[in-house]
Design a protein around this motif. Sequence first.
Motif, PDB file in Angstrom:
ATOM      1  N   LEU A  31     124.605  64.759 -29.641  1.00 48.20           N
ATOM      2  CA  LEU A  31     125.697  63.807 -29.465  1.00 48.20           C
ATOM      3  C   LEU A  31     125.462  62.572 -30.326  1.00 48.20           C
ATOM      4  CD1 LEU A  31     126.166  63.805 -25.586  1.00 48.20           C
ATOM      5  CD2 LEU A  31     127.483  65.068 -27.290  1.00 48.20           C
ATOM      6  N   GLY A  32     126.558  62.008 -30.817  1.00 48.56           N
ATOM      7  CA  GLY A  32     126.452  60.767 -31.571  1.00 48.56           C
ATOM      8  C   GLY A  32     127.548  59.803 -31.156  1.00 48.56           C
ATOM      9  N   LEU A  33     127.337  58.516 -31.385  1.00 46.10           N
ATOM     10  CA  LEU A  33     128.379  57.526 -31.111  1.00 46.10           C
ATOM     11  C   LEU A  33     129.476  57.643 -32.169  1.00 46.10           C
ATOM     12  CD1 LEU A  33     126.147  54.418 -30.265  1.00 46.10           C
ATOM     13  CD2 LEU A  33     127.490  55.790 -28.658  1.00 46.10           C
ATOM     14  N   HIS A  34     130.720  57.544 -31.774  1.00 47.05           N
ATOM     15  CA  HIS A  34     131.798  57.678 -32.764  1.00 47.05           C
ATOM     16  C   HIS A  34     131.787  56.512 -33.765  1.00 47.05           C
ATOM     17  CE1 HIS A  34     134.619  55.883 -29.461  1.00 47.05           C
ATOM     18  NE2 HIS A  34     134.072  54.916 -30.138  1.00 47.05           N
ATOM     19  N   PHE A  35     132.144  56.817 -35.008  1.00 51.86           N
ATOM     20  CA  PHE A  35     132.122  55.797 -36.071  1.00 51.86           C
ATOM     21  C   PHE A  35     133.518  55.249 -36.345  1.00 51.86           C
ATOM     22  CE2 PHE A  35     132.837  59.815 -38.238  1.00 51.86           C
ATOM     23  CZ  PHE A  35     133.849  59.496 -39.110  1.00 51.86           C
ATOM     24  N   ASP A  36     134.540  55.878 -35.769  1.00 51.15           N
ATOM     25  CA  ASP A  36     135.904  55.359 -35.843  1.00 51.15           C
ATOM     26  C   ASP A  36     136.670  55.915 -34.655  1.00 51.15           C
ATOM     27  OD1 ASP A  36     136.794  57.951 -36.312  1.00 51.15           O
ATOM     28  OD2 ASP A  36     137.724  57.510 -38.242  1.00 51.15           O
ATOM     29  N   LEU A  37     137.977  55.627 -34.568  1.00 50.92           N
ATOM     30  CA  LEU A  37     138.770  56.110 -33.436  1.00 50.92           C
ATOM     31  C   LEU A  37     139.737  57.216 -33.842  1.00 50.92           C
ATOM     32  CD1 LEU A  37     139.588  52.624 -31.837  1.00 50.92           C
ATOM     33  CD2 LEU A  37     137.625  54.113 -31.409  1.00 50.92           C
ATOM     34  N   THR A  38     139.775  57.544 -35.128  1.00 49.43           N
ATOM     35  CA  THR A  38     140.724  58.545 -35.614  1.00 49.43           C
ATOM     36  C   THR A  38     140.215  59.964 -35.339  1.00 49.43           C
ATOM     37  OG1 THR A  38     141.366  57.012 -37.350  1.00 49.43           O
ATOM     38  CG2 THR A  38     142.077  59.281 -37.610  1.00 49.43           C
ATOM     39  N   VAL A  39     138.957  60.200 -35.664  1.00 53.79           N
ATOM     40  CA  VAL A  39     138.376  61.528 -35.444  1.00 53.79           C
ATOM     41  C   VAL A  39     138.339  61.877 -33.946  1.00 53.79           C
ATOM     42  CG1 VAL A  39     136.287  62.915 -35.747  1.00 53.79           C
ATOM     43  CG2 VAL A  39     137.131  61.493 -37.639  1.00 53.79           C
ATOM     44  N   PRO A  40     137.898  60.949 -33.063  1.00 51.96           N
ATOM     45  CA  PRO A  40     137.945  61.264 -31.628  1.00 51.96           C
ATOM     46  C   PRO A  40     139.379  61.509 -31.134  1.00 51.96           C
ATOM     47  CG  PRO A  40     136.592  59.322 -31.995  1.00 51.96           C
ATOM     48  CD  PRO A  40     137.223  59.662 -33.312  1.00 51.96           C
ATOM     49  N   PHE A  41     140.332  60.759 -31.685  1.00 53.25           N
ATOM     50  CA  PHE A  41     141.722  60.941 -31.279  1.00 53.25           C
ATOM     51  C   PHE A  41     142.204  62.343 -31.658  1.00 53.25           C
ATOM     52  CE2 PHE A  41     146.254  60.432 -32.770  1.00 53.25           C
ATOM     53  CZ  PHE A  41     146.812  60.463 -31.507  1.00 53.25           C
ATOM     54  N   ALA A  42     141.883  62.773 -32.869  1.00 46.46           N
ATOM     55  CA  ALA A  42     142.277  64.123 -33.314  1.00 46.46           C
ATOM     56  C   ALA A  42     141.671  65.172 -32.385  1.00 46.46           C
ATOM     57  CB  ALA A  42     141.817  64.346 -34.757  1.00 46.46           C
ATOM     58  N   ILE A  84     125.701  57.534 -38.777  1.00 49.79           N
ATOM     59  CA  ILE A  84     125.882  57.923 -37.373  1.00 49.79           C
ATOM     60  C   ILE A  84     124.666  57.558 -36.514  1.00 49.79           C
ATOM     61  CG2 ILE A  84     126.332  59.859 -35.812  1.00 49.79           C
ATOM     62  CD1 ILE A  84     128.541  59.531 -37.784  1.00 49.79           C
ATOM     63  N   TYR A  85     124.932  57.042 -35.318  1.00 52.11           N
ATOM     64  CA  TYR A  85     123.877  56.867 -34.322  1.00 52.11           C
ATOM     65  C   TYR A  85     123.849  58.088 -33.405  1.00 52.11           C
ATOM     66  CZ  TYR A  85     122.933  51.938 -35.244  1.00 52.11           C
ATOM     67  OH  TYR A  85     122.545  50.759 -35.804  1.00 52.11           O
ATOM     68  N   CYS A  86     122.711  58.742 -33.341  1.00 53.51           N
ATOM     69  CA  CYS A  86     122.552  59.867 -32.424  1.00 53.51           C
ATOM     70  C   CYS A  86     121.981  59.361 -31.108  1.00 53.51           C
ATOM     71  CB  CYS A  86     121.591  60.895 -32.995  1.00 53.51           C
ATOM     72  SG  CYS A  86     122.094  61.485 -34.592  1.00 53.51           S
ATOM     73  N   LEU A  87     122.296  60.096 -30.046  1.00 48.24           N
ATOM     74  CA  LEU A  87     121.805  59.731 -28.710  1.00 48.24           C
ATOM     75  C   LEU A  87     120.724  60.700 -28.274  1.00 48.24           C
ATOM     76  CD1 LEU A  87     124.855  58.965 -26.428  1.00 48.24           C
ATOM     77  CD2 LEU A  87     123.517  57.445 -27.859  1.00 48.24           C
ATOM     78  N   ARG A  88     119.819  60.169 -27.480  1.00 50.21           N
ATOM     79  CA  ARG A  88     118.781  61.030 -26.932  1.00 50.21           C
ATOM     80  C   ARG A  88     118.280  60.381 -25.663  1.00 50.21           C
ATOM     81  NH1 ARG A  88     113.351  62.015 -27.962  1.00 50.21           N
ATOM     82  NH2 ARG A  88     112.813  64.215 -27.998  1.00 50.21           N
ATOM     83  N   ARG A  89     118.188  61.139 -24.577  1.00 51.87           N
ATOM     84  CA  ARG A  89     117.626  60.567 -23.359  1.00 51.87           C
ATOM     85  C   ARG A  89     116.168  60.234 -23.604  1.00 51.87           C
ATOM     86  NH1 ARG A  89     117.024  62.368 -18.572  1.00 51.87           N
ATOM     87  NH2 ARG A  89     116.951  64.604 -19.007  1.00 51.87           N
TER      88      ARG A  89
END
Lengths: 460, 460
Positions: free
Chosen positions: A78-89, A61-66
């Motif tokens: 917060l992290g960048l999504h690694f697929d589209l299935t988990v965000p869809f759920a 996972i890539y985490c975000l930080r200002r």
Amino acid sequence: MAMLNSLSGYPEWLPEDRIVEQRMLQIIQETFELFGFTSLETRSVEPLNVILSKGETDKEIYCLRRLHATEEEADKNLGLHFDLTVPFARYVLENRSKLTFPFRRYQIQKAWRGERPGMGRYREFLQADIDIVDSHPLTVQSDIEILQVMGRILSVLPIPTVNLHINNRKLLEGFYRALEIEKINEVLRLVDKLDKMGEEKVKLSLVDDLKLSPNVAAKCVELGKIRTSDGVALQEQVKGFNLSHPLLTEGLDELCNVLTVLNSTGSSNVIADLSVARGFDYYTGTVCEGKFADFPKYPTVVAGGRYDNLVSDRGVKLPGVGMSLGVTRILGLVLHEGLVQASRKTPACVLVALVSEQHRQQSFIIANLLRDRGIPCEVYPRADKYGKQIGYADGKGIPYVWFPSETGDNFGEVRDLQTREQVVADPKTWNPQEDKLRVTVVKNEEVYKSFLNSSKYSKK
Amino acid sequence: MAMLNSLSGYPEWLPEDRIVEQRMLQIIQETFELFGFTSLETRSVEPLNVILSKGETDKEIYCLRRLHATEEEADKNLGLHFDLTVPFARYVLENRSKLTFPFRRYQIQKAWRGERPGMGRYREFLQADIDIVDSHPLTVQSDIEILQVMGRILSVLPIPTVNLHINNRKLLEGFYRALEIEKINEVLRLVDKLDKMGEEKVKLSLVDDLKLSPNVAAKCVELGKIRTSDGVALQEQVKGFNLSHPLLTEGLDELCNVLTVLNSTGSSNVIADLSVARGFDYYTGTVCEGKFADFPKYPTVVAGGRYDNLVSDRGVKLPGVGMSLGVTRILGLVLHEGLVQASRKTPACVLVALVSEQHRQQSFIIANLLRDRGIPCEVYPRADKYGKQIGYADGKGIPYVWFPSETGDNFGEVRDLQTREQVVADPKTWNPQEDKLRVTVVKNEEVYKSFLNSSKYSKK
């Protein structure tokens, strides 16, 4: 502009390659919509607890930080999504009162994984997903439909043949339970590696690491070796083990059903492959992996399956089924190896030449008349010699050059750079050859043929 | 699935809203391509030194870090891009030996800024950019072309009227130099805020903070107040100041040229607005900001200009001009307020009903025959009562329901849910009404009218 850096794992295409990607995305999108799937985009970031709730993916996972954030700021979670299935759920749960079920969506977006880049593996990549989620139990018909959509896309895309290897988690689980195996998921994951590790190593690992008896381990491997496109043969081979468990029966029936319907509706290249299990824990029934038929060493380019429990939260549980097409992974092979190419480097069909600075308005008028009729064109920026202007069109593969009249009594002449014919024409009525209006994308059969024989991804 | 979190600043649309976005993107893309711009995507991340090399944006950048990364890892020096111009400049330098100049590209991608979310301001947002970069000097004709493309898009999109406010940095800089002002950029930035801060505050700040004489400050503000669509009037008003500087003359001529050509080629809504300067330091000539004509308090929705030095590295310097359309910002107004809407929630034109589980194959066949003819459809998943199946179609706005024959002697009947007509039909020949085949997107005139009068974004 600071020093240049090329980043490994973050592919970028040249304009002519991007045209290939665009054409593929258009085919994918049109097919999804023909089946009544609606488009969805979710934000690129998710709270880490959502991302980490599924499977062992935390390392990627890539985490975000200002840049100037303080330690306490919420952003750090917060992290960048690694697929589209988990965000869809997550999206479905969050918006379920506003959605109509069964909810059929497609989603074409980038995803990110901090993995070491390698063959077909990128840190930023484009995926094209479809899923059906329902508030009622879904029948195996939805699994079939998802496979049909992907099968149709794969047969239309100008790419090497992809075989869909299908299996069923219930079948595997029922088989293992009948053998009184307890570590179901661990066995699944090992059998899934039959292709990569080979029969002997998997057997050894089942015995040494998971403490199965050699006899049981051998049966797991034997089951995993079954590959057939014939439903009847599949039934016979699995029943030959003389094992019985309700899940085994259910899974076998489902898999035969999927296989039979897909074969009967003309989806070719579907194979029951009992080694396929898929890494993620959330699959519960049909699973599928698609691989290039001629390049078995190249990783899976499409995958998915049934998940009956993924979309769930505090008493709500929505069954779903979906598949994901690895667009960047496919392009990583076909563009890198030049197997597919665009007919030109630009959408422009016509280059309108510039006679002189004083004639510029005339070139603009001709260009706009063509555009109003849907013919893409651009105006050459300087009053260079015609030879240079033609050379520019040639370099980008623009098929026509329009020379405005120097005297201004008519609209001038248009030249077909391929046939070298040049005719007087009117931009209000002139038409390009139909096959030259739009840029096209085709397989490069010669390159393909030689690649087939030499490739490191081919069978030995 | 873990607890749900809705994230402020990361907009997500419902399916029907996403259809509006898709339709707008299609118009944008088609128009870009009509002008011969080719598509480009750059990776989402850039090395921080590239990102930070342009302007004062460091506070807004999201940095990336692998969840389990060590401090030394290179990843910590990557950030998400905050616009598409800086990545484009980097891409052009990196690939300049492989590109044909003038290079005309469009780019439609997300960008990220860690700003506090607000009216039209998001942390994740979609931009649509076009740029022309050349290895030769670019004439002002390229500025005009970029403005034409954006003007055309804005006039075709189903959105409220947008005015393009144009100015020229050379004009402003020449004017300030003629007044012997030294802090050119600081004055530019203050004059750019005339709209927000008002005349008196800007004047005060010019005198107090930048130490201009009250007389000079007044002239800067007077210049910034000029707004006209007439090239001749513009010349007269600026010459009325009796100031002289080569840059002032050059900038004024360029601005008049842009204004005159755009007016003569039918681009309406173009205004010379001498307060416009744009925040970024890299602009060198034409600058432009587009705002909703009826909602002046809503922020700028399109912006850009000429940058002669942005794409430069060790002796290479490529002039460029470009504009950026804030897709998410536009949607933030029109979708939130319901000013624009899609005709249905799905691409599906037909719902094929399911008679019974035994008739499923028949429904699949009808659906596939329709799809083969380009008619998007879906099959209802369960053999519910017809009333329920019709209700489902109604809920999603699907215009037709196909009832397969229960006896199987023909393909059954198709019902138009709006007219309630039901006819015997053959999926190999039946056609929907032309305007019902595809989902359409239209302005909601009633909502628009009442919003116009009540909105907090309107003029007082």
